[in-house]
Design an enzyme around this catalytic site. Sequence first.
Site, PDB file in Angstrom:
ATOM      1  N   THR A  16       3.680  17.691   3.195  1.00 11.59           N
ATOM      2  CA  THR A  16       3.720  16.459   3.972  1.00 11.59           C
ATOM      3  C   THR A  16       2.800  16.578   5.179  1.00 11.59           C
ATOM      4  O   THR A  16       2.075  17.566   5.324  1.00 11.59           O
ATOM      5  CB  THR A  16       5.173  16.120   4.363  1.00 11.59           C
ATOM      6  OG1 THR A  16       5.210  14.811   4.940  1.00 11.59           O
ATOM      7  CG2 THR A  16       5.750  17.126   5.338  1.00 11.59           C
ATOM      8  N   LYS A  73      -1.754  17.191   3.884  1.00  7.40           N
ATOM      9  CA  LYS A  73      -2.032  16.685   2.540  1.00  7.40           C
ATOM     10  C   LYS A  73      -3.506  16.761   2.152  1.00  7.40           C
ATOM     11  O   LYS A  73      -3.832  16.848   0.966  1.00  7.40           O
ATOM     12  CB  LYS A  73      -1.533  15.252   2.412  1.00  7.40           C
ATOM     13  CG  LYS A  73      -0.024  15.124   2.467  1.00  7.40           C
ATOM     14  CD  LYS A  73       0.418  13.690   2.240  1.00  7.40           C
ATOM     15  CE  LYS A  73       1.932  13.567   2.284  1.00  7.40           C
ATOM     16  NZ  LYS A  73       2.391  12.194   1.992  1.00  7.40           N
ATOM     17  N   ASN A 117       0.101  16.235  -2.389  1.00 11.29           N
ATOM     18  CA  ASN A 117       1.420  16.386  -1.760  1.00 11.29           C
ATOM     19  C   ASN A 117       2.333  17.331  -2.532  1.00 11.29           C
ATOM     20  O   ASN A 117       3.492  17.501  -2.179  1.00 11.29           O
ATOM     21  CB  ASN A 117       2.105  15.016  -1.621  1.00 11.29           C
ATOM     22  CG  ASN A 117       2.725  14.536  -2.917  1.00 11.29           C
ATOM     23  OD1 ASN A 117       2.134  14.682  -3.984  1.00 11.29           O
ATOM     24  ND2 ASN A 117       3.916  13.967  -2.829  1.00 11.29           N
ATOM     25  N   GLY A 172      -3.129   2.556   8.612  1.00  8.30           N
ATOM     26  CA  GLY A 172      -3.349   3.991   8.579  1.00  8.30           C
ATOM     27  C   GLY A 172      -4.366   4.375   7.525  1.00  8.30           C
ATOM     28  O   GLY A 172      -4.671   3.592   6.611  1.00  8.30           O
ATOM     29  N   GLY A 227      -4.538   8.062   6.555  1.00  9.71           N
ATOM     30  CA  GLY A 227      -4.290   9.464   6.270  1.00  9.71           C
ATOM     31  C   GLY A 227      -3.955   9.720   4.816  1.00  9.71           C
ATOM     32  O   GLY A 227      -4.247   8.910   3.935  1.00  9.71           O
ATOM     33  N   GLY A 228      -3.308  10.865   4.554  1.00  6.26           N
ATOM     34  CA  GLY A 228      -3.005  11.263   3.191  1.00  6.26           C
ATOM     35  C   GLY A 228      -2.144  10.256   2.454  1.00  6.26           C
ATOM     36  O   GLY A 228      -2.384   9.955   1.280  1.00  6.26           O
ATOM     37  N   ASN A 239      -7.049   1.234  10.990  1.00  5.39           N
ATOM     38  CA  ASN A 239      -6.809   2.578  11.508  1.00  5.39           C
ATOM     39  C   ASN A 239      -7.423   2.720  12.888  1.00  5.39           C
ATOM     40  O   ASN A 239      -8.429   2.086  13.206  1.00  5.39           O
ATOM     41  CB  ASN A 239      -7.420   3.633  10.567  1.00  5.39           C
ATOM     42  CG  ASN A 239      -6.911   5.017  10.860  1.00  5.39           C
ATOM     43  OD1 ASN A 239      -5.709   5.267  10.801  1.00  5.39           O
ATOM     44  ND2 ASN A 239      -7.815   5.937  11.181  1.00  5.39           N
TER      45      ASN A 239
END
Length: 502
Positions: free
Chosen positions: A294, A298, A319, A360, A362-363, A383
């Site tokens: 997490t 990731k 993940n 967002g 991210g991963g 973002n």
Amino acid sequence: MSKPLICMTLTGRTLAENAELAKKYEKKIDLVELRVDCLDEDEQLYVRRFPGMVSQPVILTIRRDVDGGKFVGGEFSRTTLFGSALAFANQDKTKNFAYVDFEDDFHVSGIQDAAQAFGIRIIRSFHNMKGSVTNLQEKARSMMKTGFEIPKIAFMPQSLNDVTNIFKEGAEMSQDHIFIAMGDLGLPSRILAAKSNSFLTFVSPEETMGNVGGIGHITPNIINDLYRFRSIDEETKAFGIIGWPLLKTSSPEIHNQGYIGHNMNAVYVPVRAPNVPEALTFCNQVGIQGLSVTVPHKEDIMFYLSDISPEAKTIGAVNTIIKKNNSWSGFNTDAYGFQRSLEEFLETNKLKKRKVAIIGAGGAAKAVAYVIKQMGGKACVFNRTLSSAKALAEKYGFEYSDLSPQCIDKLNSYSGLIIQTTSVGMNSDGISRPETDPIHFYNFKGNEIVYDIIYTPAVTPVMKRAAQAGCKTCNGLKMLQYQGYMQFKIFTGEDYENVKSE
């Protein structure tokens, strides 16, 4: 070596209170530690009676404040307390203290000789409340003055490598010892004490957990019911989750329930890892065979993998990793979990060019963007770092924007379905503020659909505001469950959902 024992630390103010707690949890523990330093002053006069008040063996401990305890009197007073607690040994040994904890620098020959004469085993302890201890075997040997003591070393780790060292050095020791890494970082050293050959692990009752705040105790119920501590042995397969700060996670409940349902000798533990190299070093030492990954790892984890699934490569985030033939392979189950939960939430498996705002980059956002494209949606990635939004959006032919009050017009045009993928709002108090609500500047009209991948709290600040305006909302609990089920399949080869909850 024998399996480690579960010792419950008693920090109540009276002997009666402590005896009641020992009775309540008697089926969950093997022995208790009476912390005399936590007793009311008048109660300390009658400590000698306590072993006869409980059914478990008792460790006598009078912990000084410098060692994390509450005893602030001089050493003469503490020595007197030790003496009165150990005096007048009963012929029935169950009515005597079974162990006494003396610090490494406490040497009063009369009391030590009396303890040994009465068959009371000495635990020789060393505590570092502010830093780590790296030379554990050397330190333990130096603490064993007679050769019969059980050396106990407890410290506050400064890195995950400090915790890893407990398993490395502990596994090489044949004599009884107690090695503990304190704080949240040290939790694996308590749950997996069997893998460090530790003589025992410490827990505290829920009722007095506030008395031991900061040192990392968990409850007897958690260590038994969630982690099945007593079933962990050399054959137990270990799995876990890495992240930072990883203050709360529901993944252990999902996976450990699966192992119970499938009657597997396996355990899943949280591992707070500030960086990937330390996490993998820990896993290699302890023998962890699979990991959930997490935030914030990731993407970074991909550099350390020998093989990555095609879907994870396309998404650009991993993940889930599993170790085979001394190398790690990576997968992405976030996409599966998100798509399955989103389809249930929307009651459709097609977005039909519906406009979607992805908050967002991210991963998690990468998995979400992948799914939105697969389902036929049109999206804009918002973002704070515009370059990250641009990189993700262009991969799927989406639009992108910065995440600020200046993006209102763009957000309005993509607000039919808003998917919040950042960690902003996680573990919050539910009140909308810039630090808890990533779109705090946006005023909901009531016709938006809001999906927040966070599941703790169940209603995040942005969800609360949306619901108050009349919007339909959903948190990420189902996503967590479904991606966890797929991880379980990758780890074990078994279908999770054949398991019936107990």
